[in-house]
Design a protein around this motif. Structure first.
Motif, PDB file in Angstrom:
ATOM      1  N   LEU A  60       0.871  -1.210  -0.135  1.00  0.00           N
ATOM      2  CA  LEU A  60       0.006  -0.016  -0.134  1.00  0.00           C
ATOM      3  C   LEU A  60       0.875   1.290   0.029  1.00  0.00           C
ATOM      4  O   LEU A  60       0.440   2.331  -0.933  1.00  0.00           O
ATOM      5  CB  LEU A  60      -0.997   0.064   1.182  1.00  0.00           C
ATOM      6  CG  LEU A  60      -1.826   1.140   1.261  1.00  0.00           C
ATOM      7  CD1 LEU A  60      -3.047   1.250   0.002  1.00  0.00           C
ATOM      8  CD2 LEU A  60      -2.761   0.917   2.623  1.00  0.00           C
ATOM      9  N   ILE A  61       1.811   1.082   0.776  1.00  0.00           N
ATOM     10  CA  ILE A  61       2.919   2.373   0.862  1.00  0.00           C
ATOM     11  C   ILE A  61       3.450   2.734  -0.390  1.00  0.00           C
ATOM     12  O   ILE A  61       3.421   3.925  -0.980  1.00  0.00           O
ATOM     13  CB  ILE A  61       4.075   2.146   2.037  1.00  0.00           C
ATOM     14  CG1 ILE A  61       3.141   2.406   3.341  1.00  0.00           C
ATOM     15  CG2 ILE A  61       4.960   3.198   1.827  1.00  0.00           C
ATOM     16  CD1 ILE A  61       4.003   1.907   4.685  1.00  0.00           C
ATOM     17  N   ASN A  62       4.031   1.458  -1.027  1.00  0.00           N
ATOM     18  CA  ASN A  62       4.704   1.567  -2.396  1.00  0.00           C
ATOM     19  C   ASN A  62       3.649   2.080  -3.380  1.00  0.00           C
ATOM     20  O   ASN A  62       4.129   2.836  -4.322  1.00  0.00           O
ATOM     21  CB  ASN A  62       5.164   0.283  -2.776  1.00  0.00           C
ATOM     22  CG  ASN A  62       6.597  -0.171  -1.796  1.00  0.00           C
ATOM     23  OD1 ASN A  62       6.975   0.693  -1.112  1.00  0.00           O
ATOM     24  ND2 ASN A  62       6.671  -1.494  -1.890  1.00  0.00           N
ATOM     25  N   ALA A  63       2.626   1.496  -3.340  1.00  0.00           N
ATOM     26  CA  ALA A  63       1.642   1.819  -4.403  1.00  0.00           C
ATOM     27  C   ALA A  63       1.106   3.471  -4.247  1.00  0.00           C
ATOM     28  O   ALA A  63       1.070   4.046  -5.257  1.00  0.00           O
ATOM     29  CB  ALA A  63       0.259   1.029  -4.202  1.00  0.00           C
ATOM     30  N   LEU A  64       0.984   3.925  -3.094  1.00  0.00           N
ATOM     31  CA  LEU A  64       0.845   5.195  -2.735  1.00  0.00           C
ATOM     32  C   LEU A  64       1.729   6.156  -3.391  1.00  0.00           C
ATOM     33  O   LEU A  64       1.532   7.137  -4.127  1.00  0.00           O
ATOM     34  CB  LEU A  64       0.613   5.572  -1.335  1.00  0.00           C
ATOM     35  CG  LEU A  64      -0.852   5.043  -0.890  1.00  0.00           C
ATOM     36  CD1 LEU A  64      -1.003   5.248   0.357  1.00  0.00           C
ATOM     37  CD2 LEU A  64      -1.980   5.725  -1.606  1.00  0.00           C
ATOM     38  N   LEU A  65       3.019   5.782  -3.250  1.00  0.00           N
ATOM     39  CA  LEU A  65       4.202   6.393  -3.723  1.00  0.00           C
ATOM     40  C   LEU A  65       4.162   6.427  -5.220  1.00  0.00           C
ATOM     41  O   LEU A  65       4.492   7.410  -5.971  1.00  0.00           O
ATOM     42  CB  LEU A  65       5.619   5.999  -3.194  1.00  0.00           C
ATOM     43  CG  LEU A  65       5.680   6.255  -1.576  1.00  0.00           C
ATOM     44  CD1 LEU A  65       7.181   5.336  -1.220  1.00  0.00           C
ATOM     45  CD2 LEU A  65       6.045   7.681  -1.330  1.00  0.00           C
ATOM     46  N   SER A  66       3.904   5.394  -5.793  1.00  0.00           N
ATOM     47  CA  SER A  66       3.886   5.425  -7.298  1.00  0.00           C
ATOM     48  C   SER A  66       2.761   6.156  -8.043  1.00  0.00           C
ATOM     49  O   SER A  66       2.944   6.344  -9.071  1.00  0.00           O
ATOM     50  CB  SER A  66       3.735   3.828  -7.559  1.00  0.00           C
ATOM     51  OG  SER A  66       2.317   3.411  -7.469  1.00  0.00           O
ATOM     52  N   PHE A 122      -1.614  -3.497  -8.743  1.00  0.00           N
ATOM     53  CA  PHE A 122      -1.090  -5.139  -8.742  1.00  0.00           C
ATOM     54  C   PHE A 122      -0.217  -5.083  -7.672  1.00  0.00           C
ATOM     55  O   PHE A 122       0.030  -6.290  -6.928  1.00  0.00           O
ATOM     56  CB  PHE A 122      -0.359  -5.372  -9.834  1.00  0.00           C
ATOM     57  CG  PHE A 122       0.256  -6.731  -9.953  1.00  0.00           C
ATOM     58  CD1 PHE A 122      -0.847  -7.746 -10.443  1.00  0.00           C
ATOM     59  CD2 PHE A 122       1.743  -7.071  -9.689  1.00  0.00           C
ATOM     60  CE1 PHE A 122      -0.196  -8.916 -10.497  1.00  0.00           C
ATOM     61  CE2 PHE A 122       1.842  -8.135 -10.025  1.00  0.00           C
ATOM     62  CZ  PHE A 122       1.221  -9.278  -9.932  1.00  0.00           C
ATOM     63  N   ILE A 123       0.603  -3.912  -7.062  1.00  0.00           N
ATOM     64  CA  ILE A 123       1.533  -3.980  -6.223  1.00  0.00           C
ATOM     65  C   ILE A 123       0.689  -4.333  -4.678  1.00  0.00           C
ATOM     66  O   ILE A 123       1.240  -4.993  -3.941  1.00  0.00           O
ATOM     67  CB  ILE A 123       2.234  -2.734  -5.921  1.00  0.00           C
ATOM     68  CG1 ILE A 123       3.157  -2.695  -7.233  1.00  0.00           C
ATOM     69  CG2 ILE A 123       3.050  -2.463  -4.711  1.00  0.00           C
ATOM     70  CD1 ILE A 123       3.830  -0.993  -7.192  1.00  0.00           C
ATOM     71  N   ILE A 124      -0.597  -3.700  -4.593  1.00  0.00           N
ATOM     72  CA  ILE A 124      -1.130  -3.993  -3.316  1.00  0.00           C
ATOM     73  C   ILE A 124      -1.609  -5.429  -3.365  1.00  0.00           C
ATOM     74  O   ILE A 124      -1.501  -6.208  -2.268  1.00  0.00           O
ATOM     75  CB  ILE A 124      -2.461  -2.912  -3.365  1.00  0.00           C
ATOM     76  CG1 ILE A 124      -1.829  -1.432  -3.275  1.00  0.00           C
ATOM     77  CG2 ILE A 124      -3.199  -3.366  -2.373  1.00  0.00           C
ATOM     78  CD1 ILE A 124      -3.088  -0.440  -3.261  1.00  0.00           C
ATOM     79  N   VAL A 125      -1.980  -5.992  -4.601  1.00  0.00           N
ATOM     80  CA  VAL A 125      -2.699  -7.323  -4.667  1.00  0.00           C
ATOM     81  C   VAL A 125      -1.255  -8.401  -4.212  1.00  0.00           C
ATOM     82  O   VAL A 125      -1.874  -9.391  -3.633  1.00  0.00           O
ATOM     83  CB  VAL A 125      -3.293  -7.625  -6.010  1.00  0.00           C
ATOM     84  CG1 VAL A 125      -3.445  -9.014  -6.125  1.00  0.00           C
ATOM     85  CG2 VAL A 125      -4.701  -6.969  -6.122  1.00  0.00           C
TER      86      VAL A 125
END
Length: 148
Positions: A8-14, A128-131
């Motif tokens: 979730l953190i990586n997805a938000l940053l992306s 997809f990162i969250i999944v």
């Protein structure tokens, strides 16, 4: 649920607007290099599309297969490793998503606004990162239940 949190953190940053555009450069540069070899822009994007899809599947499968292996890692190292994996997967899916949205013809011969399609492909890659984080946590939970 640590991998879900990392995802979730990586997805938000992306979702930072410049990020989806920058991660398209490796795919575009690869397509241009392949085009010089095969003399066909459409074929080069087709090759990049399928390479991105296959690499995403292989890398994700390898990560999930090795996830249950007990290795001594610090939380910080684990977070960095998942962040790098997320960046790689994001780049591959963003590239494949852009080519699928535009099509190989428009990817080759589009106008200056075709880059705006990354505004759609970027969030898809972020999902997809969250999944991936959710699936990772599920696999860990299933493995721990089965080992008891």
């Amino acid at each position: 649920m640590k991998y879900t949190k990392y995802g979730l953190i990586n997805a938000l940053l992306s979702l930072i607007p410049i990020f989806p555009t920058l991660t398209l450069f490796p795919g575009v540069i690869t397509a241009m290099a392949i085009e010089n070899t095969v003399n066909s822009c459409e074929t080069s994007y087709f090759i990049v599309l399928w390479s991105s899809i296959i690499l995403t599947i292989v890398i994700t499968a390898l990560f999930l297969l090795r996830l249950d292996k007990k290795t001594v890692k610090t939380k910080k190292k684990e977070k960095i490793n998942f962040g790098l994996l997320s960046l790689l997967i994001y780049t591959l899916i963003n590239t494949a998503g852009l080519i699928l949205i535009l099509g190989t013809d428009l990817a080759c011969h589009g106008d200056g606004q075709t880059i705006l399609a990354c505004l759609l492909s970027g969030p898809i890659a972020s999902l997809f990162i969250i999944v991936l984080g959710l699936i990772s946590d599920l696999k860990i939970k299933i493995t721990s239940v089965n080992s008891v």
